[in-house]
Scaffold this motif. Structure first.
Motif, PDB file in Angstrom:
ATOM      1  N   CYS A  88      70.431 -38.780 121.275  1.00  0.00           N
ATOM      2  CA  CYS A  88      71.389 -39.219 120.257  1.00  0.00           C
ATOM      3  C   CYS A  88      70.692 -39.717 118.996  1.00  0.00           C
ATOM      4  O   CYS A  88      71.285 -39.707 117.909  1.00  0.00           O
ATOM      5  CB  CYS A  88      72.290 -40.325 120.805  1.00  0.00           C
ATOM      6  N   PHE A  89      69.446 -40.161 119.133  1.00  0.00           N
ATOM      7  CA  PHE A  89      68.724 -40.733 117.993  1.00  0.00           C
ATOM      8  C   PHE A  89      67.634 -39.813 117.459  1.00  0.00           C
ATOM      9  O   PHE A  89      66.822 -40.226 116.632  1.00  0.00           O
ATOM     10  CB  PHE A  89      68.135 -42.096 118.385  1.00  0.00           C
ATOM     11  N   GLU A  90      67.641 -38.581 117.921  1.00  0.00           N
ATOM     12  CA  GLU A  90      66.683 -37.614 117.375  1.00  0.00           C
ATOM     13  C   GLU A  90      67.077 -37.234 115.953  1.00  0.00           C
ATOM     14  O   GLU A  90      68.266 -37.270 115.598  1.00  0.00           O
ATOM     15  CB  GLU A  90      66.644 -36.367 118.259  1.00  0.00           C
ATOM     16  N   PRO A  91      66.115 -36.883 115.094  1.00  0.00           N
ATOM     17  CA  PRO A  91      66.436 -36.509 113.712  1.00  0.00           C
ATOM     18  C   PRO A  91      67.466 -35.377 113.660  1.00  0.00           C
ATOM     19  O   PRO A  91      67.330 -34.377 114.362  1.00  0.00           O
ATOM     20  CB  PRO A  91      65.082 -36.042 113.158  1.00  0.00           C
ATOM     21  N   GLY A  92      68.489 -35.559 112.845  1.00  0.00           N
ATOM     22  CA  GLY A  92      69.504 -34.535 112.680  1.00  0.00           C
ATOM     23  C   GLY A  92      70.621 -34.571 113.698  1.00  0.00           C
ATOM     24  O   GLY A  92      71.610 -33.841 113.574  1.00  0.00           O
ATOM     25  N   ALA A  93      70.494 -35.414 114.724  1.00  0.00           N
ATOM     26  CA  ALA A  93      71.549 -35.495 115.740  1.00  0.00           C
ATOM     27  C   ALA A  93      72.799 -36.126 115.133  1.00  0.00           C
ATOM     28  O   ALA A  93      72.711 -37.068 114.354  1.00  0.00           O
ATOM     29  CB  ALA A  93      71.079 -36.315 116.935  1.00  0.00           C
ATOM     30  N   SER A  94      73.963 -35.584 115.476  1.00  0.00           N
ATOM     31  CA  SER A  94      75.222 -36.139 114.992  1.00  0.00           C
ATOM     32  C   SER A  94      76.145 -36.388 116.184  1.00  0.00           C
ATOM     33  O   SER A  94      75.960 -35.811 117.262  1.00  0.00           O
ATOM     34  CB  SER A  94      75.903 -35.179 114.015  1.00  0.00           C
ATOM     35  N   LYS A  95      77.130 -37.242 115.975  1.00  0.00           N
ATOM     36  CA  LYS A  95      78.089 -37.528 117.031  1.00  0.00           C
ATOM     37  C   LYS A  95      78.806 -36.251 117.460  1.00  0.00           C
ATOM     38  O   LYS A  95      79.018 -36.014 118.661  1.00  0.00           O
ATOM     39  CB  LYS A  95      79.106 -38.566 116.553  1.00  0.00           C
ATOM     40  N   ALA A  96      79.179 -35.410 116.483  1.00  0.00           N
ATOM     41  CA  ALA A  96      79.896 -34.172 116.803  1.00  0.00           C
ATOM     42  C   ALA A  96      79.046 -33.237 117.659  1.00  0.00           C
ATOM     43  O   ALA A  96      79.535 -32.626 118.611  1.00  0.00           O
ATOM     44  CB  ALA A  96      80.327 -33.465 115.520  1.00  0.00           C
ATOM     45  N   GLU A  97      77.753 -33.147 117.323  1.00  0.00           N
ATOM     46  CA  GLU A  97      76.866 -32.274 118.084  1.00  0.00           C
ATOM     47  C   GLU A  97      76.661 -32.785 119.503  1.00  0.00           C
ATOM     48  O   GLU A  97      76.631 -32.006 120.463  1.00  0.00           O
ATOM     49  CB  GLU A  97      75.524 -32.151 117.372  1.00  0.00           C
TER      50      GLU A  97
END
Length: 355
Positions: A228-237
């Motif tokens: 969840c905290f990786e670069p570019g991660a979003s809630k939607a993804e």
């Protein structure tokens, strides 16, 4: 007395309709909606008039007159948590469906279309056993952390309809029966049914329970939290990883279990491994909720589309038959279940519940 009912089940890319005279099916059709037809609507609510007009037009083509109807029933959507049963579509319900009080989904349109069609006719509109049916007992709500409470979102319509059908076959009522029911479909939900209520069930949309053809089920929380905290991660993804792009899709790029079985028959060892793992996870969930019955219950029911797979049900049966007898009730007929719930109200066998 036979009552005529229009049942409506809106899906993401289709609208299924059926006309029933009592329990007898007069007409049924699935109307497909293309991507091009739906892309012009910004929200699901914006599709309301389009879908309603498609229903009216199709019924007119068959020669059916809306004036013949005694009631209209729609698939229940994401409302506030409620007990199982048949509910009259009220002003409060219409408002909650429009704002998406518990989320936006095509099924929210079911009650809205039913209400719009029924009002000019002077008849009632209903919904039956929506996915937000919540009958959890207090201990089932405890998650393990005080900040998070377990909630109930599952395939209530098919669970309840199947429970009534099997109970009748056993010479009982649903309320007298004690079942473990596993709905096996694109999503999987496993519930303990006692006294006519689903007292414990995995949230089939909330990262709980077995993985399924398109949902991840319970994941290793530490690894998921890191992602969840990786670069570019979003809630939607990340939500897509839980629902829509999880489970079998994440391993093989398809949610078609027939394709997985073909791969297994062709010697695909990975497909066999994941297939067996899903059956084991379903069996573990069945075993978990069976503790409520202490060995005294009527059976384990396997239902839903995947219950048509003999290979899958054989595997689950092999693993859980020591707990209790396994009863197969494959498939799901949501339109039939909607009609049955409405016919019980029209025949005064039950009273409609108030939302």
């Amino acid at each position: 007395m036979s009552h005529t009912v229009l049942a409506i089940n809106p899906g993401s890319t289709s609208t299924k309709i059926a006309i029933y005279d009592g329990e007898e099916l007069r007409f049924e059709e699935e109307m497909r909606h293309s991507f091009d037809e739906l892309k012009k609507f910004e929200t699901i609510l914006d599709q309301l008039d389009f879908r309603k007009e498609a229903i009216v037009e199709r019924l007119e083509q068959t020669g059916f007159k809306l004036a013949e109807l005694d009631a209209v029933v729609g698939r229940g959507g994401l409302l506030r948590p409620l007990k199982g049963g048949t509910y009259e579509v009220t002003k409060k319900m219409v408002n909650d469906l429009k704002i998406g009080v518990s989320g936006q989904h095509a099924s929210n349109l079911g009650g809205l279309i039913a209400k719009d069609l029924s009002t000019p006719l002077g008849i009632k509109a209903y919904i039956v056993d929506p996915v937000v049916v919540d009958e959890l007992i207090p201990t089932s709500r405890i998650s393990g952390h005080a900040a998070y409470e377990r909630i109930s979102i599952f395939h209530a319509l098919n669970h309840k309809a199947t429970a009534r059908k099997v109970a009748k076959q056993l010479g009982k009522t649903y309320e007298e029966s004690r079942f473990v029911i596993a709905h096996l479909g694109g999503g999987i939900s496993v519930a303990a049914h006692l006294g006519g209520e689903a007292i414990d069930v995995n949230n089939a949309l909330g990262g709980e329970g077995p993985f399924s053809p398109e949902r991840s089920g319970t994941l290793p929380m530490s690894a998921f939290l890191e992602a969840c905290f990786e670069p570019g991660a979003s809630k939607a993804e990340m939500q897509k990883q839980l629902v829509g792009e999880g489970g079998i899709i994440s391993y093989f790029g398809t949610n078609d279990m027939r394709e997985i079985e073909r791969r297994i028959e062709a010697g695909d060892a990975e497909a066999a491994l994941v297939f067996d793992a899903m059956a084991i996870q379903v069996s573990k969930e069945i075993a978990a909720v069976s503790v409520y019955f202490k060995g005294n219950f009527d059976g384990i029911i396997l239902t839903g589309g995947l219950a048509r797979s003999q290979a899958f049900t054989d595997k689950v049966t092999e693993l859980v038959s020591w707990i209790g007898r396994v009863i197969l009730s494959p498939g799901e007929d949501e339109l039939k279940a909607l009609n049955e719930g409405t016919q019980r109200i029209l025949a005064k066998v039950e009273q409609a519940k108030e939302y």
